[in-house]
Design a protein around this motif. Structure first.
Motif, PDB file in Angstrom:
ATOM      1  N   GLU A 736      30.354 -10.901 -36.218  1.00  0.00           N
ATOM      2  CA  GLU A 736      31.479 -11.595 -36.865  1.00  0.00           C
ATOM      3  C   GLU A 736      32.726 -11.553 -35.970  1.00  0.00           C
ATOM      4  O   GLU A 736      33.476 -12.529 -35.882  1.00  0.00           O
ATOM      5  N   HIS A 737      32.927 -10.428 -35.289  1.00  0.00           N
ATOM      6  CA  HIS A 737      34.067 -10.331 -34.366  1.00  0.00           C
ATOM      7  C   HIS A 737      33.873 -11.278 -33.176  1.00  0.00           C
ATOM      8  O   HIS A 737      34.831 -11.905 -32.711  1.00  0.00           O
ATOM      9  N   ILE A 738      32.641 -11.383 -32.670  1.00  0.00           N
ATOM     10  CA  ILE A 738      32.370 -12.311 -31.556  1.00  0.00           C
ATOM     11  C   ILE A 738      32.666 -13.744 -32.000  1.00  0.00           C
ATOM     12  O   ILE A 738      33.305 -14.519 -31.285  1.00  0.00           O
ATOM     13  N   ILE A 806      34.116  -7.817 -27.074  1.00  0.00           N
ATOM     14  CA  ILE A 806      34.703  -9.167 -26.992  1.00  0.00           C
ATOM     15  C   ILE A 806      34.783  -9.625 -25.538  1.00  0.00           C
ATOM     16  O   ILE A 806      34.450 -10.767 -25.206  1.00  0.00           O
ATOM     17  N   ARG A 807      35.195  -8.725 -24.645  1.00  0.00           N
ATOM     18  CA  ARG A 807      35.321  -9.110 -23.229  1.00  0.00           C
ATOM     19  C   ARG A 807      33.963  -9.444 -22.636  1.00  0.00           C
ATOM     20  O   ARG A 807      33.835 -10.360 -21.831  1.00  0.00           O
ATOM     21  N   GLU A 876      24.254 -14.571 -27.970  1.00  0.00           N
ATOM     22  CA  GLU A 876      25.517 -15.293 -27.846  1.00  0.00           C
ATOM     23  C   GLU A 876      26.322 -14.799 -26.647  1.00  0.00           C
ATOM     24  O   GLU A 876      27.012 -15.573 -25.984  1.00  0.00           O
ATOM     25  N   THR A 877      26.242 -13.495 -26.362  1.00  0.00           N
ATOM     26  CA  THR A 877      26.963 -12.941 -25.207  1.00  0.00           C
ATOM     27  C   THR A 877      26.421 -13.528 -23.905  1.00  0.00           C
ATOM     28  O   THR A 877      27.181 -13.960 -23.031  1.00  0.00           O
ATOM     29  N   ILE A 878      25.085 -13.547 -23.777  1.00  0.00           N
ATOM     30  CA  ILE A 878      24.495 -14.100 -22.543  1.00  0.00           C
ATOM     31  C   ILE A 878      24.845 -15.579 -22.431  1.00  0.00           C
ATOM     32  O   ILE A 878      25.262 -16.067 -21.373  1.00  0.00           O
ATOM     33  N   GLU A 879      24.713 -16.324 -23.537  1.00  0.00           N
ATOM     34  CA  GLU A 879      25.009 -17.764 -23.510  1.00  0.00           C
ATOM     35  C   GLU A 879      26.478 -18.020 -23.152  1.00  0.00           C
ATOM     36  O   GLU A 879      26.778 -18.918 -22.358  1.00  0.00           O
TER      37      GLU A 879
END
Length: 1015
Positions: A736-738, A806-807, A876-879
């Protein structure tokens, strides 16, 4: 009414405001209009024709203006300065050879209503990269203002940064050569203004009629600043080119000068009281310039009481383009005043005096009966007038120049005895700007005060150990261990009888632990009580980490006669010998500069280093020098070990309150002499004396106690971070934070759209860690219970983990924001890690590089714990990282990265539709990551062996021969330093045209070539 309306609504309202209330003509939407320019020939020609100039005059004036505005061999600052000169003083033109020159006035300065004020919106600028300022203000067809508006939910800082980037050579610097005002505004934050070259932190806010709260602050202050008469006046009287920096006035400077202009017209003196650090020198320059321009017979004499100030003021005037004459003696000054020129003089006040006068009253009477003949209408500016006006010197000045108008400048408390004399000499206050107003307006920093009792704290070995524990309470184990290495020698020092040893140890300790001091961005001044103590301190610091990074600056200059009578025959140095020997040693290798003594040369070098390189000049030990008029933005701490009082104390503590980057929040005063009562008295005198003469913000709050301020700041910082995370959707987990801070990975623009939230969160985190670091050693003294302290540490730990997540998700691992290095240092120093930090070869490697070098499994394993457990969050991070890389590299090779972007969309769509298993998804996305990171497909022809050739090959329909031909042509024809220089870029474009035979194709390919570092 809709909440959170789009930017377009604000823009439409602002255009109506300019049209209906300010009387500007609207020129319409210029998005698709070709050849938008900062000099609109048609509009300017029409205005000049109406003013009665001939076609030839207009043509020559336009040629001259265009030439100065577009000179490719000068910087934007120099082009802007040349254009301003033409606007301000007119263009000299000769209609025909042999005829007299005439002045073509591009602006009617005398009657603002005679000018053509107009506004255009969405003005597309076709420079190197296309940009589109929201609004451009045109004066007689010349672009003089640019306005960037932001949505009510978006930070005004974005508009400021947009304006700044538009001025870069790689964007549209050419357009800003005529621009005088750069505005950024939003409905939530109001209006900020600067000019060309103004850095983000120096953008200003206007303040006027504060009680009026009837409309958006944006509208209110556009009406104030862009009123036709005000705009013309600001351009004519308040623009300053100051040694490479163009400046507009702060609001207190504008109103101070306006008030002074009325006094000048009435030939009345008075005092301009503007607090320390608020720019009195600029007020002097602008007021002197206005007097000399508006009073043909006027002459301005600037009087100071210290050689340092005399030189400083002369330097400010020269940098602003106004050469002045410095009087070398009293006789020299009176000789100059008896002649018609020069019109601008400066002098030390002591040059007015006469030594060895037995009967002063008789001397004054003689002067009054026979004053020196002076030519012209004299205006005398007296700097730091509280010091020069309380003795006999002011009477001498008045007797010598009985018809002069005296204007006093000060920012220091006027004590009762000074006040009476000063007001007698000058009259009342012309304008005041108090310390608290300057802090509120962010012109100077607030001051934080801490009394330290060295003797009590460090009397016994038990107290020394307790002191060490208290000092290191906020530090982690690694930091404590590093400090303990020095501890053996420190214990000896601290338990010694010498109080000075302990002060030295205390300061050394601060430089190891305090923000700004420990990361070498800030430095400090120590005030000693005598030249002997200053030399003693200097000697003690030479035995510490300060060796070579510390200097002593006093009024002493070693002379052999100082010690001729000092030999006591007891094999011990007397105080005078010690001072002489200290100075002789430190000046041993100093080469005196022309016209200066060795001591002056040494001090100038030390001051220069202190101002420009805080890491290489950490500490200045002083007695009286540098405590007035010395501005060093890096100076963060002032250590006082001298009895001081009243305005001397006030001026000293103001050495630390100059602005210097986001990481300097306060000026810190550390007091070893328990002067707090005297400090309070100094401030009380300062505020009460002014209160009666002027309104404004309540001036009483000034010095903040470190504990009280520290607690308030930490509580506010925790609350600010919590509020930023408040809108995150339940259950407020990692994913949710992402989503809240990064957006949707499938939409490339989404990451950009959420940048404001991320920037605000990063910035708030820096503020939180700084606030914690400032009182980490004293949380219990600040009033926190043990439970509170545990809760604070847990909250900070949670927010830091969230920040890392987040970073990572946004691919901002190697974020270059100004506060990032500072953040890293603070975390490493002050925040106890809840788990050991793993030191691996991959620690700072971007995620894509990790995937390429170690494989997808290791890369995922390197992510923060909270993130790697969630498959959706990992995906989602990798994308996001892949998408971010594609966006960053797109200009390098548009065709290749467009293909990669399409592949990424396919993989994401398949994952969302559950069409592929997680393992297969990871395999596909890892393969894509390798291709994106590598920047090319493996099957490319062998001769296409560099990034530049590959980019050309991909973007020329994979035509190998054409790509190689263009590569060879560019390498053969490119001039040195061609980027950003139109004429040199045209050489390459001409060569490309010979091959491509199409202007559109040349422009397309040229953009790709410009991105390749190999060319």
């Amino acid at each position: 009414m809709t909440i959170g309306q789009p930017e377009r609504v604000t823009q439409n309202r602002v255009i109506r405001l300019f049209r209906d209330e300010l009387g500007f003509r609207t020129l319409g939407d210029w998005t698709d209009r070709p050849n938008n320019s900062n000099i609109e020939d048609t509009l300017l020609s029409a205005y000049l024709t109406k003013r009665g100039y001939s076609t030839t005059q207009i043509s020559r004036a336009l040629d001259r203006l265009r030439t100065e505005a577009g000179n490719p061999n000068r910087s934007l600052y120099d082009n802007n300065k040349a254009v301003y000169s033409l606007l301000r003083y007119g263009v000299q033109v000769q209609a025909a050879a042999g005829e007299n020159t005439e002045t073509v006035w591009l602006i009617d300065w005398n009657d603002p209503a005679q000018n053509d004020f107009a506004i255009a919106e969405e003005v597309t600028l076709h420079g190197n990269f296309e940009r589109r300022p929201d609004l451009v203000l045109y004066l007689n067809g010349i672009a003089i203002g640019v306005v960037e508006l932001k949505n009510i939910r978006i930070s005004i800082g974005n508009g400021i940064r947009q304006n700044i980037s538009n001025q870069q050579p790689e964007f549209n610097a050419w357009f800003f050569s005529t621009v005088q005002f750069v505005f950024a505004g939003s409905d939530s934050e109001g209006l900020q203004y600067g000019t060309i070259g103004t850095g983000e932190k120096y953008f200003l806010t206007w303040k006027e009629d504060e009680a009026d709260n009837s409309r958006f602050k944006l509208d209110k202050y556009l009406l104030k600043m862009c009123n036709k008469a005000r705009l013309i006046e600001l351009m004519h009287d308040f623009v300053l080119f100051d040694g490479g920096i163009k400046k507009l006035p702060r609001v207190h400077q504008y109103f101070g000068i306006k008030a002074a202009q009325g006094h000048v017209h009435r030939r009345e003196g008075g005092i301009i009281w503007h607090t320390q650090g608020s720019g009195k020198s600029i007020v002097m320059v602008l007021l002197a310039k206005w007097i000399l321009e508006n009073k043909p017979n006027a002459r301005v004499v600037i009087v100071t009481d210290r050689d340092e100030l005399d030189k400083q003021i002369e330097g400010v005037f020269i940098a602003a383009g106004y050469p002045m004459t410095r009087a070398s003696s009293g006789r020299d000054l009176m000789t100059h005043l008896g002649q018609a020129a020069p019109r601008l003089l400066c002098s030390l006040v002591h040059k007015f005096g006469k030594k060895n006068v037995d009967d002063f009253e008789l001397f004054i009477k003689e002067l009054e009966s026979q004053p020196c003949p002076t030519v012209g209408e004299l205006f005398v500016f007296v700097d730091e007038c509280h010091r020069t006006q309380s003795g006999k010197l002011h009477r001498t000045m008045k007797a010598l120049m009985p018809n002069a108008v005296f204007v006093g400048f000060t920012g220091t408390p006027l004590l009762k005895q000074d006040k009476q004399t000063s007001l007698e000499v000058f009259g009342g206050y012309i304008h005041t700007y108090k310390f608290s107003e300057a802090v509120e307006d962010q012109v100077v920093l607030d001051l934080v005060y801490e009394a330290r009792d060295i003797d009590q704290k460090l009397g016994s070995s038990d107290k020394i150990d307790a002191w060490f524990e208290a000092k290191t309470k906020g530090l982690n184990d690694w930091q404590k261990a590093a400090l303990r290495e020095q501890w053996g020698t420190m214990q000896n020092v601290l338990s010694s009888k010498s109080r000075m040893d302990r002060v030295v140890a205390d300061i050394v300790f601060d430089f190891g632990t305090k923000p700004r001091l420990s990361n070498q961005r800030g430095n400090a001044i120590l005030v000693a009580s005598s030249i002997y103590e200053a030399c003693k301190y200097f000697e003690l610091f030479q035995k510490t980490v300060f060796k070579g990074k510390c200097a002593v600056v006093t009024s002493y200059n070693p002379q052999a006669q100082d010690i001729t009578l000092e030999d006591t025959g007891a094999n011990t140095e007397t105080d005078k010998q010690f001072i002489y020997n200290t100075y002789t040693n430190l000046l041993q290798n100093v080469e005196a500069l022309p016209g200066k003594s060795k001591t002056e040369t040494y001090e100038d070098q030390a001051k220069k280093l202190f101002k420009e390189q805080p890491a290489n000049m950490k500490l200045l030990v002083v007695v009286d020098k540098l405590l007035t008029g010395f501005d060093a933005p890096g100076c963060t701490y002032l250590y006082i070990d001298k009895k001081m009082q009243d305005h001397g104390l006030f001026q000293a503590i103001c050495r630390t309150n100059r602005l210097d980057g986001d990481d300097k929040d306060f000026g810190y005063i550390v007091d070893y002499k328990d002067l707090f009562k005297k400090v309070e008295n100094a401030i009380a005198v300062y505020t009460s004396e002014l209160d009666k003469s002027a309104g404004g913000v309540d001036p009483d709050v000034m010095l903040q106690d470190r504990m009280t301020k520290g607690r308030e700041r930490l509580d506010n910082a925790l609350e600010a971070v919590a509020l930023l995370c408040e809108p995150v959707a339940p259950p407020k987990g990692e994913l949710e934070h992402i989503h809240y801070f990064c957006g949707n990975t499938e939409i490339p623009e989404d990451l950009k759209a959420h940048e404001t939230q991320r920037a605000a969160f990063y910035k708030a985190m820096v503020a939180l860690v700084r606030a914690y670091a400032n009182i980490s050693d004293d949380l219990s003294r600040a009033g926190y219970s043990d439970a509170d302290i545990l809760s604070i540490k847990q909250a900070i730990d949670r927010y830091l983990k969230l920040r890392e997540i987040i970073r990572n998700a946004a691919d901002e691992k190697l974020d270059l924001k100004a506060y990032e290095a500072d953040m890293r240092h603070l975390i490493d120093t002050y925040i106890e890690a809840s788990e050991p930090r793993t030191i691996s070869p991959f620690e700072d490697m971007p995620l894509l590089e990790l995937i390429v070098k170690t494989g997808i499994a290791n890369a995922i394993n390197s992510l923060p714990n909270g993130l790697k457990a969630n498959k959706e969050a990992v995906a989602e991070t990798i994308e996001n990282n892949v998408r971010s890389k594609i966006i960053k590299e797109n200009l390098n090779d548009p065709a290749y990265y467009a293909k990669m972007s399409a592949l990424l969309d396919e993989i994401i769509a398949a994952r969302k539709a559950n069409a592929i298993e997680y393992e297969e998804y990871l395999k596909q996305v890892a393969e894509l990551a390798k291709r994106v990171e590598g920047g090319f497909d493996p099957g490319i022809p062998k001769p296409i062996d560099t990034p530049g050739k590959r980019a050309l090959f991909n973007n020329l329909q994979q035509d190998e021969a054409l790509a190689l031909k263009i590569d060879e042509t560019v390498k053969h024809t490119r001039p040195d330093g061609w980027r950003g220089v139109q004429t040199k870029e045209n050489v390459i474009k001409a060569a490309l045209y010979g091959i491509l035979q199409s202007v559109e194709e040349v422009e397309r390919v040229f953009l790709i070539i410009r991105q390749q570092t190999e060319y």
